[in-house]
Motif scaffolding. Structure first.
Motif, PDB file in Angstrom:
ATOM      1  N   MET A   1       0.827  -1.180   0.000  1.00 29.16           N
ATOM      2  CA  MET A   1       0.000   0.000   0.000  1.00 29.16           C
ATOM      3  C   MET A   1       0.871   1.243   0.000  1.00 29.16           C
ATOM      4  SD  MET A   1      -3.014  -0.785   2.718  1.00 29.16           S
ATOM      5  CE  MET A   1      -3.975   0.593   2.162  1.00 29.16           C
ATOM      6  N   LYS A   2       0.375   2.255  -0.662  1.00 29.81           N
ATOM      7  CA  LYS A   2       1.085   3.523  -0.678  1.00 29.81           C
ATOM      8  C   LYS A   2       0.761   4.308   0.589  1.00 29.81           C
ATOM      9  CE  LYS A   2       1.290   3.982  -5.647  1.00 29.81           C
ATOM     10  NZ  LYS A   2       0.972   4.801  -6.805  1.00 29.81           N
ATOM     11  N   GLN A   3       1.665   5.194   0.957  1.00 36.30           N
ATOM     12  CA  GLN A   3       1.483   5.986   2.165  1.00 36.30           C
ATOM     13  C   GLN A   3       0.235   6.859   2.079  1.00 36.30           C
ATOM     14  OE1 GLN A   3       3.304   5.424   4.763  1.00 36.30           O
ATOM     15  NE2 GLN A   3       2.360   6.944   6.060  1.00 36.30           N
ATOM     16  N   SER A   4      -0.052   7.389   0.899  1.00 33.74           N
ATOM     17  CA  SER A   4      -1.238   8.240   0.742  1.00 33.74           C
ATOM     18  C   SER A   4      -2.523   7.443   0.977  1.00 33.74           C
ATOM     19  CB  SER A   4      -1.249   8.874  -0.646  1.00 33.74           C
ATOM     20  OG  SER A   4      -1.250   7.877  -1.648  1.00 33.74           O
ATOM     21  N   GLU A   5      -2.540   6.175   0.588  1.00 28.46           N
ATOM     22  CA  GLU A   5      -3.703   5.321   0.820  1.00 28.46           C
ATOM     23  C   GLU A   5      -3.856   5.032   2.312  1.00 28.46           C
ATOM     24  OE1 GLU A   5      -2.876   1.821  -1.428  1.00 28.46           O
ATOM     25  OE2 GLU A   5      -3.241   2.789  -3.347  1.00 28.46           O
ATOM     26  N   ILE A   6      -2.744   4.830   2.991  1.00 25.74           N
ATOM     27  CA  ILE A   6      -2.772   4.509   4.410  1.00 25.74           C
ATOM     28  C   ILE A   6      -3.278   5.697   5.223  1.00 25.74           C
ATOM     29  CG2 ILE A   6      -1.309   3.968   6.395  1.00 25.74           C
ATOM     30  CD1 ILE A   6       0.406   2.289   4.460  1.00 25.74           C
ATOM     31  N   ILE A   7      -2.837   6.888   4.880  1.00 23.09           N
ATOM     32  CA  ILE A   7      -3.243   8.091   5.613  1.00 23.09           C
ATOM     33  C   ILE A   7      -4.740   8.329   5.479  1.00 23.09           C
ATOM     34  CG2 ILE A   7      -2.983  10.610   5.662  1.00 23.09           C
ATOM     35  CD1 ILE A   7      -0.029  10.178   4.986  1.00 23.09           C
ATOM     36  N   SER A   8      -5.313   7.978   4.337  1.00 21.48           N
ATOM     37  CA  SER A   8      -6.738   8.239   4.111  1.00 21.48           C
ATOM     38  C   SER A   8      -7.656   7.269   4.869  1.00 21.48           C
ATOM     39  CB  SER A   8      -7.044   8.189   2.622  1.00 21.48           C
ATOM     40  OG  SER A   8      -6.860   6.884   2.124  1.00 21.48           O
ATOM     41  N   LEU A   9      -7.119   6.175   5.408  1.00 17.29           N
ATOM     42  CA  LEU A   9      -7.931   5.202   6.136  1.00 17.29           C
ATOM     43  C   LEU A   9      -8.213   5.681   7.557  1.00 17.29           C
ATOM     44  CD1 LEU A   9      -6.103   1.870   5.177  1.00 17.29           C
ATOM     45  CD2 LEU A   9      -8.250   2.716   4.253  1.00 17.29           C
ATOM     46  N   SER A  10      -9.339   5.238   8.097  1.00 18.96           N
ATOM     47  CA  SER A  10      -9.650   5.551   9.491  1.00 18.96           C
ATOM     48  C   SER A  10      -8.834   4.619  10.395  1.00 18.96           C
ATOM     49  CB  SER A  10     -11.136   5.376   9.761  1.00 18.96           C
ATOM     50  OG  SER A  10     -11.469   4.005   9.729  1.00 18.96           O
ATOM     51  N   THR A  11      -8.842   4.917  11.681  1.00 25.84           N
ATOM     52  CA  THR A  11      -8.067   4.112  12.624  1.00 25.84           C
ATOM     53  C   THR A  11      -8.585   2.677  12.684  1.00 25.84           C
ATOM     54  OG1 THR A  11      -7.645   6.098  13.918  1.00 25.84           O
ATOM     55  CG2 THR A  11      -7.231   4.011  15.001  1.00 25.84           C
ATOM     56  N   ALA A  12      -9.893   2.505  12.659  1.00 32.70           N
ATOM     57  CA  ALA A  12     -10.475   1.161  12.689  1.00 32.70           C
ATOM     58  C   ALA A  12     -10.101   0.384  11.421  1.00 32.70           C
ATOM     59  CB  ALA A  12     -11.984   1.241  12.827  1.00 32.70           C
ATOM     60  N   GLU A  13     -10.165   1.058  10.290  1.00 28.42           N
ATOM     61  CA  GLU A  13      -9.788   0.413   9.034  1.00 28.42           C
ATOM     62  C   GLU A  13      -8.304   0.045   9.035  1.00 28.42           C
ATOM     63  OE1 GLU A  13     -10.992   3.549   6.396  1.00 28.42           O
ATOM     64  OE2 GLU A  13     -12.835   2.503   5.832  1.00 28.42           O
ATOM     65  N   LEU A  14      -7.480   0.895   9.648  1.00 26.52           N
ATOM     66  CA  LEU A  14      -6.047   0.606   9.741  1.00 26.52           C
ATOM     67  C   LEU A  14      -5.799  -0.663  10.547  1.00 26.52           C
ATOM     68  CD1 LEU A  14      -4.196   3.991  10.353  1.00 26.52           C
ATOM     69  CD2 LEU A  14      -3.831   2.402   8.503  1.00 26.52           C
ATOM     70  N   GLN A  15      -6.503  -0.821  11.642  1.00 27.78           N
ATOM     71  CA  GLN A  15      -6.321  -2.004  12.477  1.00 27.78           C
ATOM     72  C   GLN A  15      -6.738  -3.268  11.740  1.00 27.78           C
ATOM     73  OE1 GLN A  15      -8.588  -0.819  15.867  1.00 27.78           O
ATOM     74  NE2 GLN A  15      -6.821   0.108  16.903  1.00 27.78           N
ATOM     75  N   VAL A  16      -7.838  -3.196  11.008  1.00 30.80           N
ATOM     76  CA  VAL A  16      -8.308  -4.356  10.232  1.00 30.80           C
ATOM     77  C   VAL A  16      -7.308  -4.684   9.129  1.00 30.80           C
ATOM     78  CG1 VAL A  16     -10.105  -5.141   8.641  1.00 30.80           C
ATOM     79  CG2 VAL A  16     -10.735  -3.959  10.751  1.00 30.80           C
ATOM     80  N   LYS A  17      -6.867  -3.665   8.422  1.00 30.86           N
ATOM     81  CA  LYS A  17      -5.919  -3.861   7.330  1.00 30.86           C
ATOM     82  C   LYS A  17      -4.596  -4.422   7.842  1.00 30.86           C
ATOM     83  CE  LYS A  17      -5.126  -3.315   2.934  1.00 30.86           C
ATOM     84  NZ  LYS A  17      -5.811  -4.153   1.973  1.00 30.86           N
ATOM     85  N   LEU A  18      -4.146  -3.932   9.004  1.00 29.89           N
ATOM     86  CA  LEU A  18      -2.899  -4.418   9.587  1.00 29.89           C
ATOM     87  C   LEU A  18      -2.991  -5.905   9.916  1.00 29.89           C
ATOM     88  CD1 LEU A  18      -0.055  -3.867  10.648  1.00 29.89           C
ATOM     89  CD2 LEU A  18      -1.082  -3.198  12.816  1.00 29.89           C
ATOM     90  N   SER A  19      -4.100  -6.325  10.478  1.00 35.46           N
ATOM     91  CA  SER A  19      -4.250  -7.748  10.798  1.00 35.46           C
ATOM     92  C   SER A  19      -4.294  -8.601   9.531  1.00 35.46           C
ATOM     93  CB  SER A  19      -5.489  -7.990  11.653  1.00 35.46           C
ATOM     94  OG  SER A  19      -6.654  -7.670  10.953  1.00 35.46           O
ATOM     95  N   GLU A  20      -4.936  -8.086   8.479  1.00 34.73           N
ATOM     96  CA  GLU A  20      -4.996  -8.827   7.211  1.00 34.73           C
ATOM     97  C   GLU A  20      -3.606  -8.954   6.588  1.00 34.73           C
ATOM     98  OE1 GLU A  20      -7.662  -6.654   4.714  1.00 34.73           O
ATOM     99  OE2 GLU A  20      -9.448  -7.255   5.834  1.00 34.73           O
ATOM    100  N   VAL A  21      -2.868  -7.861   6.591  1.00 32.90           N
ATOM    101  CA  VAL A  21      -1.545  -7.863   5.972  1.00 32.90           C
ATOM    102  C   VAL A  21      -0.583  -8.737   6.771  1.00 32.90           C
ATOM    103  CG1 VAL A  21       0.420  -6.398   5.354  1.00 32.90           C
ATOM    104  CG2 VAL A  21      -1.885  -5.645   4.845  1.00 32.90           C
ATOM    105  N   LYS A  22      -0.688  -8.715   8.101  1.00 33.48           N
ATOM    106  CA  LYS A  22       0.158  -9.574   8.930  1.00 33.48           C
ATOM    107  C   LYS A  22      -0.124 -11.046   8.646  1.00 33.48           C
ATOM    108  CE  LYS A  22       1.335  -6.899  13.027  1.00 33.48           C
ATOM    109  NZ  LYS A  22       1.168  -6.806  14.492  1.00 33.48           N
ATOM    110  N   LYS A  23      -1.406 -11.375   8.467  1.00 33.92           N
ATOM    111  CA  LYS A  23      -1.786 -12.761   8.178  1.00 33.92           C
ATOM    112  C   LYS A  23      -1.218 -13.190   6.825  1.00 33.92           C
ATOM    113  CE  LYS A  23      -5.732 -15.785   7.592  1.00 33.92           C
ATOM    114  NZ  LYS A  23      -7.158 -15.874   7.354  1.00 33.92           N
ATOM    115  N   THR A  24      -1.349 -12.330   5.830  1.00 34.46           N
ATOM    116  CA  THR A  24      -0.823 -12.628   4.503  1.00 34.46           C
ATOM    117  C   THR A  24       0.694 -12.782   4.534  1.00 34.46           C
ATOM    118  OG1 THR A  24      -2.617 -11.331   3.553  1.00 34.46           O
ATOM    119  CG2 THR A  24      -0.797 -11.864   2.095  1.00 34.46           C
TER     120      THR A  24
END
Length: 63
Positions: A1-24
């Motif tokens: 993911m690009k930094q600009s995409e990450i900044i636009s996410l909410s905190t809850a979305e960041l936590q969900v995305k982080l868990s998905e990426v860690k699993k992958t």
């Protein structure tokens, strides 16, 4: 993911995305340990994505 995409996410979305990426990332490392994967640079990309997401989350917690 690009930094600009990450900044636009909410905190809850960041936590969900982080868990998905860690699993992958864990799945890629396991698959690569068993037999070499097609593109080993995916591991590097996923590791950096995990770091970017975690950094943004910790940055938001400090503010």
């Amino acid at each position: 993911m690009k930094q600009s995409e990450i900044i636009s996410l909410s905190t809850a979305e960041l936590q969900v995305k982080l868990s998905e990426v860690k699993k992958t990332y864990a799945e890629l490392k396991t698959a690569h340990a068993i037999s070499p994967i097609q593109n080993p640079l995916q591991i590097k990309t996923m590791r950096r994505s995990v770091a970017r997401l975690a950094t943004e989350l910790s940055k938001r917690e400090l503010q």
